[in-house]
Enzyme design. Structure first.
Site, PDB file in Angstrom:
ATOM      1  N   ARG A  17      27.846  28.891   0.464  1.00 19.20           N
ATOM      2  CA  ARG A  17      27.412  30.237   0.117  1.00 19.20           C
ATOM      3  C   ARG A  17      27.362  30.302  -1.412  1.00 19.20           C
ATOM      4  NH1 ARG A  17      25.947  30.533   4.618  1.00 19.20           N
ATOM      5  NH2 ARG A  17      26.546  32.007   6.248  1.00 19.20           N
ATOM      6  N   HIS A  27      17.752  28.541   1.499  1.00 25.21           N
ATOM      7  CA  HIS A  27      18.739  28.681   2.578  1.00 25.21           C
ATOM      8  C   HIS A  27      18.173  28.153   3.901  1.00 25.21           C
ATOM      9  CE1 HIS A  27      22.488  31.175   3.844  1.00 25.21           C
ATOM     10  NE2 HIS A  27      22.337  30.133   4.639  1.00 25.21           N
ATOM     11  N   GLU A  68      20.939  35.915  -3.242  1.00 26.94           N
ATOM     12  CA  GLU A  68      19.717  35.535  -2.526  1.00 26.94           C
ATOM     13  C   GLU A  68      19.143  36.698  -1.719  1.00 26.94           C
ATOM     14  OE1 GLU A  68      21.635  32.213  -0.320  1.00 26.94           O
ATOM     15  OE2 GLU A  68      21.004  33.254   1.511  1.00 26.94           O
TER      16      GLU A  68
HETATM   17  C1  DGY Z   1      25.137  29.497   8.568  1.00 32.72           C
HETATM   18  O1  DGY Z   1      25.045  29.178   9.750  1.00 32.72           O
HETATM   19  O2  DGY Z   1      26.165  29.970   8.082  1.00 32.72           O
HETATM   20  C2  DGY Z   1      23.909  29.351   7.754  1.00 32.72           C
HETATM   21  O3  DGY Z   1      24.162  29.433   6.409  1.00 32.72           O
HETATM   22  C3  DGY Z   1      22.926  30.414   8.186  1.00 32.72           C
HETATM   23  O4  DGY Z   1      21.659  29.960   8.003  1.00 32.72           O
END
Ligand code: DGY
Length: 327
Positions: A242, A289, A271
């Site tokens: 993240r 992402h 984002e």
């Molecule tokens: C997750 O599964 O946490 C991914 O980042 C979402 O796309």
């Protein structure tokens, strides 16, 4: 009299298979335009709904829960669940699930791809070529960093970290070091050919540092100026987790000043907005992402989220309830 079926809201456009599966059990309200709703719009659409199939882009917090008293279950289509306020969910008696496992392997593939693209300057090379700047072969054109036999540091050694470690150790003969809240058991360490080290040692030793840890308020900016200063100037940093885990301002500074060679980022603090300093730097590979984005994986995630809603409705039990990171 026919009994009213519970309502389920899909916050984003999903696959027809998901709508079909949910429609057999619920009154489904979807989002065919894939609009991104404001919190107020989300609250409005959640009125009277029993469940929601949400994504990491929607924050389900105390305000949303207080305004939607009929909501009983949140199925998050992501393995990460930092968009959910777990304390508020518990207070309101709302259950929550995530989508572990189904995305592990394709996300690990992407982790290797982003690492390779970053270390071997693949995006930079493509931009160079497309811009018409390639006029001759040169011995020192776009020299990259070695990946094979180098040292990979993994911060966060959950399922995805382990899947990347296996690829790196067995496929690329990398030495794999990791840091985690707790070391893995010896058998799992052996299977991943990975060695536990302190965070400081990880930063010092890694030729490539990969971030795959769950994001919580406790690890906000866990990679900031002080951590970047401990890394090798020749190192690359790859963030699949993240955006908030990295202080992007400090990262941009380190990349600009030569304190760090390159970065590969699939996730960003604000984002889909990306910091202009990052957009201007040639030594950053930026992707929107998409680490889990293959059709099979995204469909698998959406169906698992749907199956959680169905299981909770039928048996009062989720298939993959979220586990509090501190648990
Ligand atoms: C997750 O599964 O946490 C991914 O980042 C979402 O796309």
């Amino acid at each position: 009299m026919k009994q009213q079926r519970p309502g389920v809201l899909l916050t984003r456009r999903l696959f027809p298979e998901v709508l079909q599966r949910l429609s057999a059990h619920f009154e489904v309200r979807d989002n065919p335009d894939d609009a991104v709703w404001t919190p107020a719009e989300l609250i409005e659409r959640l009125q009277g709904q029993w469940g929601v199939l949400a994504t990491q882009g929607e924050r389900i917090d105390a305000t949303v829960l207080a305004a939607c008293p009929q909501l009983r279950v949140v199925a998050n289509m992501a393995v990460g669940f930092n968009n959910l306020d777990l304390e508020a969910l518990a207070r309101h008696g709302v259950q929550a699930s995530n989508t572990p496992d189904v995305l592990t392997e394709s996300t690990a593939d992407f982790g290797m791809a982003l690492l390779l693209a970053t270390a071997r300057r693949i995006s930079e090379g493509e931009h160079y070529l497309r811009a018409g700047r390639w006029h001759k072969w040169s011995a020192d054109l776009l020299l990259g960093a070695e990946v094979h036999h180098s040292t990979l540091g993994i911060l966060g050694m959950g399922r995805i970290g382990q899947a990347i470690a296996r690829r790196a150790a067995h496929g690329f003969a990398m030495q794999v070091l990791y840091h985690n809240r707790n070391p893995l058991d010896a058998a799992t360490e052996r299977a991943c050919a990975a060695r536990y080290v302190s965070k400081a040692e990880l930063l010092r030793q890694a030729d490539h540092l990969l971030l795959v840890l769950p994001y919580t308020s406790a690890n906000h900016h866990t990679i900031a100026a002080a951590e970047l200063a401990q890394m090798k100037p020749s190192a690359t940093l790859v963030n699949l987790a993240r955006g908030g885990i990295v202080d992007e301002r400090a990262l941009a500074h380190a990349l600009r000043s030569g304190q760090l060679a390159a970065a590969g980022l699939d996730v960003f603090e604000g984002e889909p907005q990306v910091r202009p300093e990052l957009l201007e730097l040639p030594n950053v590979v930026l992707t929107p992402h998409i680490a889990s984005s293959t059709r099979g994986t995204r469909l698998g995630m959406a169906l698992l989220a749907a199956d959680n809603l169905i299981a909770y409705h039928q048996r009062g039990q989720l298939l993959t309830p979220v586990k509090h990171p501190a648990a």
